[in-house]
Scaffold this active site. Structure first.
Site, PDB file in Angstrom:
ATOM      1  N   LYS A 142     -14.674  36.277  38.936  1.00 49.09           N
ATOM      2  CA  LYS A 142     -14.313  34.895  39.268  1.00 49.09           C
ATOM      3  C   LYS A 142     -15.557  34.029  39.500  1.00 49.09           C
ATOM      4  O   LYS A 142     -15.599  32.863  39.077  1.00 49.09           O
ATOM      5  CB  LYS A 142     -13.431  34.876  40.523  1.00 49.09           C
ATOM      6  CG  LYS A 142     -11.997  35.362  40.291  1.00 49.09           C
ATOM      7  CD  LYS A 142     -11.253  35.485  41.630  1.00 49.09           C
ATOM      8  CE  LYS A 142      -9.769  35.766  41.412  1.00 49.09           C
ATOM      9  NZ  LYS A 142      -9.060  35.983  42.707  1.00 49.09           N
ATOM     10  N   SER A 175      -3.486  35.308  44.755  1.00 49.91           N
ATOM     11  CA  SER A 175      -4.852  34.873  45.059  1.00 49.91           C
ATOM     12  C   SER A 175      -5.055  33.365  44.976  1.00 49.91           C
ATOM     13  O   SER A 175      -6.083  32.852  45.382  1.00 49.91           O
ATOM     14  CB  SER A 175      -5.870  35.603  44.178  1.00 49.91           C
ATOM     15  OG  SER A 175      -5.966  34.995  42.926  1.00 49.91           O
TER      16      SER A 175
END
Ligand SMILES: [Ca+2]
Ligand SMILES: [Ca+2]
Ligand SMILES: [Ca+2]
Ligand SMILES: [Ca+2]
Ligand SMILES: [Ca+2]
Ligand SMILES: [Ca+2]
Ligand SMILES: [Ca+2]
Ligand SMILES: [Ca+2]
Ligand SMILES: [Ca+2]
Ligand SMILES: [Ca+2]
Ligand SMILES: [Ca+2]
Ligand SMILES: [Ca+2]
Lengths: 189, 189, 189, 189, 189, 189
Positions: free
Chosen positions: E138, E95
């Site tokens: 996140k 990611s």
């Protein structure tokens, strides 16, 4: 049965002292040089710490090569092989550091180690000699093998003093704090 | 069934002796050279100790190349491959050291090993021949395979003396302490 | 379903015989060359022993290159890739040694293997052909695949003689003791 | 959600088909070239068999470079990177072989793959296309992703015939036995 | 305590977003260049997938170097080191792909990333931005760290929309499908 | 017994602080240079994170070499060896980062570290100094070893304030946020 070991040895061969679960023993560090490009080979069923010990000893020798009359060309144009006999026995630990150094220095300078001489001690990259374990067992093994002189780390002096004098009669102990003291004691003229 | 082995062999091929859980056996060490850049290949399902043994034998040969009429150029311009047949069988240990040395020396000098000749013994980097295990089983296997001459470490003489004479009748035993004695015994003129 | 395999193959392709827990099977060894610097690539989900087998076959070919009209320049300026198809199947063992050798020799000489031809046998570095296991299962698999000629180690002749003749009717068996006999039998003119 | 995939792709990008425990899926093989010295990088959480598949595809392309108008200089002066996106998913197996080949060929020739095109099949070093597993699941996944044309191994035709026609309506299947047939079908003019 | 992070950073430093079992966190990707020969070093206790992510980002940058005003000589004469601080924490996953790319591009172009800027998204070799997990965690971590702008994969827009607006008040979200969109958004003039 | 450590050290030697399950301890980082080709050797029974820490410190030094009067030629024509003594003790973690950096800088510049000086802190590639664990145990160990000055990460100031003043009497604490502050504090004129 070990008397084959206690005669004078060729250059590059030095007697070390090992400490295992079944007591002390002598071992040999052998260095041989051959024409090459600075390659390094380490054999003898060695663990990583013992290999690092040889690497550290060689780096110290390289960094101080000029002090020993070794040129950069010698280091660059030779392959170095350090071997510890008795391949069936796994070996590890840092305690052969100064023995490795002496073996390398003997091979590169062509000077032999004096007969009946052994040593034990960790080497650091700046040349300190650090204490090691199993001093009593190692000294008894040295005695059995006919060794007369032993170089040890100064910090291990107290361990020698605890050994019954009768067991190590006739042996001389040389205590060092820095690897620069080792060659003057161990190498023959 | 092993009689294919006991005739004279080409250069680079030497009979060794192995000791496994099911008894003794003969094995072959084969060295072949081809043009190259000094590369070394070791095959035959070999454990690390046996590979180190070949490395040590090669370093000894390189360090003493001049004694055997081998030039630096030969060593530098050839690739060396040492193989131990019967790839299905894992092999390890230091006891094929002098056999490896003889195989390498035979390949580089072009001199063959005498027929009906076998050997066993650990090699050290300075050329000592150290004792090995399984002597009785190895000698019986050599006898079965038709071997007439065996080179062994001097420290293994006592092990041969303990074998019933009837089992090894007609065999000759050559005891050595240093690898420099091996080629004179084993290589044909 | 395997008939795609039994027609004539391009250079570098040779039929081998495998023996697994579920019986015998044919397999293919494929060698391809491309311009390069002597690199060697071995693929096909191969175990270490099988990879060593290919390495040994290539060393034998290099050491005897002149006998086969292969120059050092060819060996040095090509990359060699040996592949064994059916990547999902792990493969190991030394029994494809002479098949690897024939595949390499075919690729370097540009000569094809005759159609309906298969082989099995361990190769040693000096070119001996050693016996292998699973002969009955391998011969039945060859028969099923339409193979007419099989090269085998001489020491496996007894294993072929134990197979019911009806199962291998019409097949020819070629027994060899040395790899130098293989190419004369297997390569087309 | 996968419609970002089904438009025309840049050179070097080819749609493959994967078969996992949870069914079929499409995947992408991406090849990119940059100036270098013939280095090869394989990424995307690939297992050894899948990496060998890419190696085999590249060797085939190199050995047949002239057929595709690719020069030795191009191969020698470029670094090749093959990547399979979705790095969190481990991938393995040989079934993306012809997809890898097509991706490499597209990158080196600069010709794109036609839109709505996918493929699956193991590649061998001589260019055979071998059958693969999971055909039903892969075709359903292709259908879901909007794929119109699929290249498959000829030996998998029977697997396609067993799929209910309604599920794969409008799709075209191209069966191949040799990788030389693939580029003519897949690459746009 | 993280306010040391949220000021403007030197070139080569980019804020990424991590998702672990204990929630989201920000992390830094740092790239440094030094004179060399194109070597690549990846440190920071990174798993293989994360290392492959950096490799893929670098290949993309190399293949598109001309677009960013980076010359082949720059790539060839520099060593690249990518580090992710907090070495005690193992890190993995794809990611951080676009964060790696931006870090590399910033280092090679000498342009800084705008302050209060973070990003997350997998990069593919052709430059696609693929969706990633843990978006809610996140974004909350970015908010806590004072981040104002976040670049995300277009396919993650739905995940942002599911977050309670109050938690991410004042933040701007930039959705991208291709890595070519990232630098225009993130790099300062 | 540690008084051999607390005198002035040669260039390249720096005192670090370790935190193990049995409390704090001092350790040494030693760097030695020898003529070579930019090789890097890391020894002392180091785990991967600690090795990466040394790699990161060296990259930082290389990227900022000009600031410290180190030329590219020096970096390119020397081999660097970083060793951490006491090979029997496994060591890991990022907390010796600034100690590694100082050791490398001391070796390359020829400037010694001041006596009775120690340090601890993670280094990042851009030169940030990140907080580390075990501050109390480390400071007590430093005190026992006669250390007078300690460099620590600014974020660890709170940890020092929690220590009973009596235990660390006479010690000076230097808090840093960036590695550029370290050498001015630690290196002798
Ligand atoms: Ca002993
Ligand atoms: Ca010793
Ligand atoms: Ca046997
Ligand atoms: Ca033997
Ligand atoms: Ca099959
Ligand atoms: Ca076979
Ligand atoms: Ca998917
Ligand atoms: Ca596929
Ligand atoms: Ca954190
Ligand atoms: Ca990220
Ligand atoms: Ca200590
Ligand atoms: Ca420290």
């Amino acid at each position: 049965t070990n008397d084959i070991y206690t005669k004078g040895h060729p250059t590059g061969v030095v007697v070390g002292l090992a400490w295992t679960s079944v007591g002390g023993d002598i071992l040999f560090i052998e260095t041989s040089l051959s024409r090459g490009k600075g390659g390094v080979t380490l054999t003898g069923n060695l663990g990583n710490v013992m290999k690092e010990s040889a690497t550290t000893a060689l780096s110290y020798l390289k960094a101080h090569a000029a002090d020993y009359g070794i040129t950069y060309e010698q280091l660059e144009e030779m392959n170095v092989h350090v071997h510890v006999p008795e391949g069936a026995v796994p070996k590890d630990g840092p305690s052969a550091g100064i023995t490795m150094f002496t073996s390398l220095a003997s091979a590169f300078t062509g000077r032999k180690v004096k007969p009946y001489f052994a040593m034990t001690g960790e080497i650091t990259l700046r040349g300190q000699v650090l204490p090691v374990g199993g001093i009593k067992e190692k000294m008894l093994a040295a005695k059995r093998a006919g060794i007369k002189d032993v170089i040890l780390p100064a910090q291990n002096e107290k361990d020698v003093e605890e050994i019954n004098k009768a067991y190590i009669k006739g042996m001389r102990f040389h205590y060092v704090t820095d690897v620069s003291q080792v060659l003057g004691l161990a190498l023959a003229k």
